[in-house]
Motif scaffolding. Structure first.
Motif, PDB file in Angstrom:
ATOM      1  N   SER A 115       0.845  -1.183   0.000  1.00 35.29           N
ATOM      2  CA  SER A 115       0.000   0.000   0.000  1.00 35.29           C
ATOM      3  C   SER A 115       0.885   1.239   0.000  1.00 35.29           C
ATOM      4  N   SER A 116       0.526   2.235  -0.800  1.00 39.81           N
ATOM      5  CA  SER A 116       1.344   3.447  -0.873  1.00 39.81           C
ATOM      6  C   SER A 116       1.378   4.198   0.451  1.00 39.81           C
ATOM      7  N   SER A 117       0.295   4.057   1.227  1.00 38.20           N
ATOM      8  CA  SER A 117       0.164   4.793   2.481  1.00 38.20           C
ATOM      9  C   SER A 117      -0.600   3.944   3.492  1.00 38.20           C
ATOM     10  N   VAL A 176     -13.583   7.122  39.545  1.00 38.83           N
ATOM     11  CA  VAL A 176     -12.846   7.216  38.286  1.00 38.83           C
ATOM     12  C   VAL A 176     -12.596   5.804  37.754  1.00 38.83           C
ATOM     13  N   GLU A 177     -13.017   5.552  36.531  1.00 41.81           N
ATOM     14  CA  GLU A 177     -12.779   4.276  35.857  1.00 41.81           C
ATOM     15  C   GLU A 177     -12.056   4.557  34.542  1.00 41.81           C
ATOM     16  N   TYR A 178     -11.741   3.487  33.789  1.00 37.86           N
ATOM     17  CA  TYR A 178     -10.964   3.643  32.559  1.00 37.86           C
ATOM     18  C   TYR A 178     -11.612   2.875  31.409  1.00 37.86           C
ATOM     19  N   LEU A 179     -11.581   3.494  30.236  1.00 39.52           N
ATOM     20  CA  LEU A 179     -12.091   2.868  29.019  1.00 39.52           C
ATOM     21  C   LEU A 179     -11.014   2.907  27.932  1.00 39.52           C
ATOM     22  N   PRO A 180     -11.102   1.992  26.963  1.00 44.80           N
ATOM     23  CA  PRO A 180     -10.037   1.865  25.958  1.00 44.80           C
ATOM     24  C   PRO A 180      -9.945   3.049  24.999  1.00 44.80           C
ATOM     25  N   VAL A 181      -8.738   3.231  24.505  1.00 46.72           N
ATOM     26  CA  VAL A 181      -8.461   4.161  23.409  1.00 46.72           C
ATOM     27  C   VAL A 181      -7.871   3.332  22.268  1.00 46.72           C
ATOM     28  N   THR A 182      -8.428   3.472  21.076  1.00 45.20           N
ATOM     29  CA  THR A 182      -7.986   2.664  19.937  1.00 45.20           C
ATOM     30  C   THR A 182      -7.833   3.515  18.692  1.00 45.20           C
ATOM     31  N   ILE A 183      -6.997   3.026  17.787  1.00 41.44           N
ATOM     32  CA  ILE A 183      -6.809   3.647  16.478  1.00 41.44           C
ATOM     33  C   ILE A 183      -7.048   2.584  15.406  1.00 41.44           C
ATOM     34  N   ASP A 184      -7.719   2.975  14.331  1.00 42.09           N
ATOM     35  CA  ASP A 184      -7.936   2.075  13.203  1.00 42.09           C
ATOM     36  C   ASP A 184      -6.888   2.308  12.129  1.00 42.09           C
ATOM     37  N   PHE A 185      -6.305   1.200  11.643  1.00 38.17           N
ATOM     38  CA  PHE A 185      -5.326   1.218  10.556  1.00 38.17           C
ATOM     39  C   PHE A 185      -5.999   0.736   9.278  1.00 38.17           C
ATOM     40  N   MET A 186      -5.833   1.492   8.205  1.00 32.74           N
ATOM     41  CA  MET A 186      -6.303   1.059   6.895  1.00 32.74           C
ATOM     42  C   MET A 186      -5.139   1.014   5.913  1.00 32.74           C
ATOM     43  N   ALA A 187      -5.272   0.130   4.916  1.00 29.10           N
ATOM     44  CA  ALA A 187      -4.288   0.017   3.839  1.00 29.10           C
ATOM     45  C   ALA A 187      -5.037  -0.311   2.560  1.00 29.10           C
ATOM     46  N   ALA A 188      -4.321  -0.343   1.460  1.00 32.16           N
ATOM     47  CA  ALA A 188      -4.943  -0.631   0.174  1.00 32.16           C
ATOM     48  C   ALA A 188      -5.612  -1.997   0.196  1.00 32.16           C
TER      49      ALA A 188
END
Length: 635
Positions: A523-525, A583-595
């Motif tokens: 994938s180019s990016s 005080v509680e904690y919840l997830p932090v996520t990032i989505d990765f996409m490719a060609a």
């Protein structure tokens, strides 16, 4: 006299019927050191009996037994100690209670007498020693239960599905035929039976040997009913006579199906508590335990986030049904490139959009499972793009979640020696296609149109017709969310062909302009967007009626482009819970996409990020980062 003769005839008829009644064992449930076990009825082998064993079993029933093997004479106390330490480390089914009897299988080259195989101390101990130098190695090492006749049964540990993630729990016999698990434990939840991990050895042919798998309840499994999240469907149609292709691929690779898992109705999006009527939404283990699990792969997400004994779950993603539950439970999850595996015997939402993928805590297992599921349709590659596009990223660290996202991006940029460009779909589309409608207008009804009209034709109408024919014209109950969507499809003048044309126009532009195939890096990016940022969605909130899912958003890019979209958990952020007043904690996520077609590159990249310490294996419990007991459970 005639009355007596009639009575005798009746009794004889009753006795004949009684004598011919079908009777079979469904297995047994036992408790060993306060742990519940299921003993299946199938006998895997019969051991030669010894006087000591026979004496120990004179009371009848079962006795716990540990099997092991040795190629060296004189198996002794130190060997037994090492065995116990090893078994206890790698297996959650084994415990010291199984040391009541020991079966040592000698595999060395020379013939030995039984008293030569084990040390004198073990032979003279109260422990029953069974050993063999003439028999072929018959059973894998591990815990078993044995009867007075020497019949050996496997041991399955029973766990409680306290988060309500499973619709039905299952067991298979040695021939691979599935049936509903006939076992329970004290509590308000289904019991789930898992076999000893010691029974399985991974090979090239069985890379998933012993991997415990939960399956979303839209996939058929031969011998089991499918619910599709609808009670009427479950009871109306008979058990499936074939297994869905994705599930069969995983079974063929050695995976052990332990149950079918809750889905929102007909895989449509539903939010707790308002939309779920036929079945209750599972509980999200993270934070205060009362956040929405997202849908439609709700059960797979809740189970994978809660249970350390569950290795991986199989979901489906049409408009976000894997990615949503993965994001809010802090799991790795993938919507694959469209078409990587046939969806035969899987309930459709929209075939042009439907995909099959995983929710898991471990990127290494994720890759192995993906290779088994998609087979030759993915190629693992380890050359990565040096250009990153971000969509909708924060520009400053105004919150803990924003800070985590920006720090991760900086670390990823260093890791890949990449440059980062902020990308805007609206302006890029307008610049490249000035004569086309704005992107939001073009795609506003594309998704709802496809999922409504396709599911009406493929699922609803045949179901309505079958049900009406059997029930004097009646209709089955349907949850509010699918009804709203189907109504939109019934009343829209737009066609499936119109929606496919709009999707195709976007896909052609995206796959030739934004994420372009590259000979070296696939994938180019990379395209990154924020998956979850610890936002709360409480399940005890009264909500408005469900609506038609209009619009274009970051989560729809992969839906329309057919490109892969992988959820990657990067940490957690705090919030003040209105449930716990803490005080509680919840997830932090990032989505990765490719060609499109670059799934293998993404799997490899995420594994390398794990090795570099940029991502971590997700934990079970209230925190995806630190684990911890789920709040409803006693510590």
């Amino acid at each position: 006299m005639a009355a007596i003769d009639a009575l005798v005839a009746f009794v004889l008829t009753y006795l004949v019927r009684f004598a011919c009644a079908a009777f079979s064992s469904a297995g047994s449930t036992v408790i060993l050191n306060n742990i519940y076990y299921y003993i299946p009825p199938d006998v895997i082998t019969t051991l030669p009996m010894t006087k000591g064993l026979s004496a120990a079993l004179t009371s009848g029933g079962f006795i716990p037994l540990t099997a092991t093997s040795t190629s060296v004479p004189g198996f002794g106390v130190s060997d037994l100690s090492a065995l116990v330490s090893n078994f206890s480390t790698i297996d959650d089914v084994f415990q010291n209670g199984f040391l009541e009897a020991l079966y040592v299988q000698y595999t060395g080259p020379e013939a030995l007498q039984p008293d030569q195989i084990c040390s004198p101390y073990l032979n003279n101990s109260n422990m029953v020693i069974m050993s063999s130098h003439t028999q072929k190695f018959t059973i894998p090492p591990g815990p078993y239960f044995v009867t007075p006749s020497g019949a050996v049964h496997q041991a399955y540990r029973l766990y409680s599905d306290f988060e309500g993630a499973f619709s039905e729990t299952v067991i298979s016999n040695p021939e691979g035929v599935f049936s509903v698990l006939s076992a329970g434990i004290v509590g308000q939840s289904l019991a789930v039976a898992v076999p000893s991990r010691l029974y399985f050895t991974k090979t090239a042919e069985k890379p998933l040997a012993g991997v415990r798998l939960g399956v979303k309840d839209i996939y058929d499994i031969a011998g089991l009913r499918t619910s599709n999240g609808n009670r009427a469907w479950y009871w109306f149609y008979p058990p499936a006579n074939a297994t869905a292709t994705p599930v069969q691929h995983l079974i063929d690779a050695g995976a052990v199906v332990v149950g079918k898992m809750i889905t929102s109705q007909f895989a449509n999006g539903e939010t707790a508590t308002a939309d779920w009527v036929d079945y209750h939404e599972p509980f999200n283990p993270r934070g205060d335990g009362y956040q929405d699990t997202s849908s439609s792969s709700s059960g797979p997400g809740a189970g994978e986030g809660a249970y350390p004994w569950l290795d991986i779950t199989l979901g489906s993603d049409t408009g976000g049904s894997i990615r949503g539950p993965s994001q809010v439970q802090g799991l790795f999850g993938n919507r694959p490139s469209h078409g990587l595996v046939p969806l035969t015997h899987v309930m459709p939402l929209a075939p042009e959009l439907d995909t099959s993928g995983f929710l898991t805590r471990d990127p290494v297992l994720w890759t192995e499972a993906a290779k088994a599921l998609y087979k030759e349709n993915i190629t693992i590659s380890s050359s990565y793009p040096s250009k990153i596009l971000t969509f909708g990223f924060p520009t400053s660290a105004d919150s803990v979640a924003d800070g985590l996202i920006l720090d991760f991006l900086a670390n990823l940029t260093d890791f890949l020696h990449a440059n980062v460009t902020s990308f805007n779909f609206t302006t890029a589309w307008a610049a490249d296609k000035p004569s086309a409608p704005p992107i939001n207008a073009l795609l506003n009804i594309t998704y709802p149109l496809l999922i409504a009209k396709e599911q009406i034709q493929l699922v609803r109408d045949p179901f309505y017709a079958d049900y009406a024919a059997a029930h004097d014209g009646r209709r089955p109950f349907i949850d509010p969310a699918p009804l709203i969507r189907w109504s939109f499809g019934d009343n829209s003048s737009e066609t499936i062909e119109d929606a496919v044309a709009n999707k195709t126009e976007f896909m052609s532009w995206f796959n030739t302009t934004v994420l372009v195939p590259d000979a070296e890096t696939c994938s180019s990016s990379l395209l990154l967007y924020v998956g979850s940022d610890a936002e709360t969605v409480y399940r005890n909130v009264y909500r408005s009626a469900p609506s038609v899912p209009y619009g274009f958003s970051s989560g729809r890019v992969s839906v329309f482009s057919e490109a892969p979209d992988f959820v990657v958990p990067i940490g957690q952020a705090p919030y003040n819970s209105t449930i716990t007043q803490h005080v509680e904690y919840l997830p932090v996520t990032i989505d990765f996409m490719a060609a499109k077609g670059c799934d293998g590159m993404l799997f490899s990249l995420i594994e390398d990020l794990l090795k570099a310490g940029l991502v971590q294996v997700s934990q079970t419990g209230m925190s995806s980062v630190n684990g911890g007991e789920i709040l409803l459970k006693k510590r």
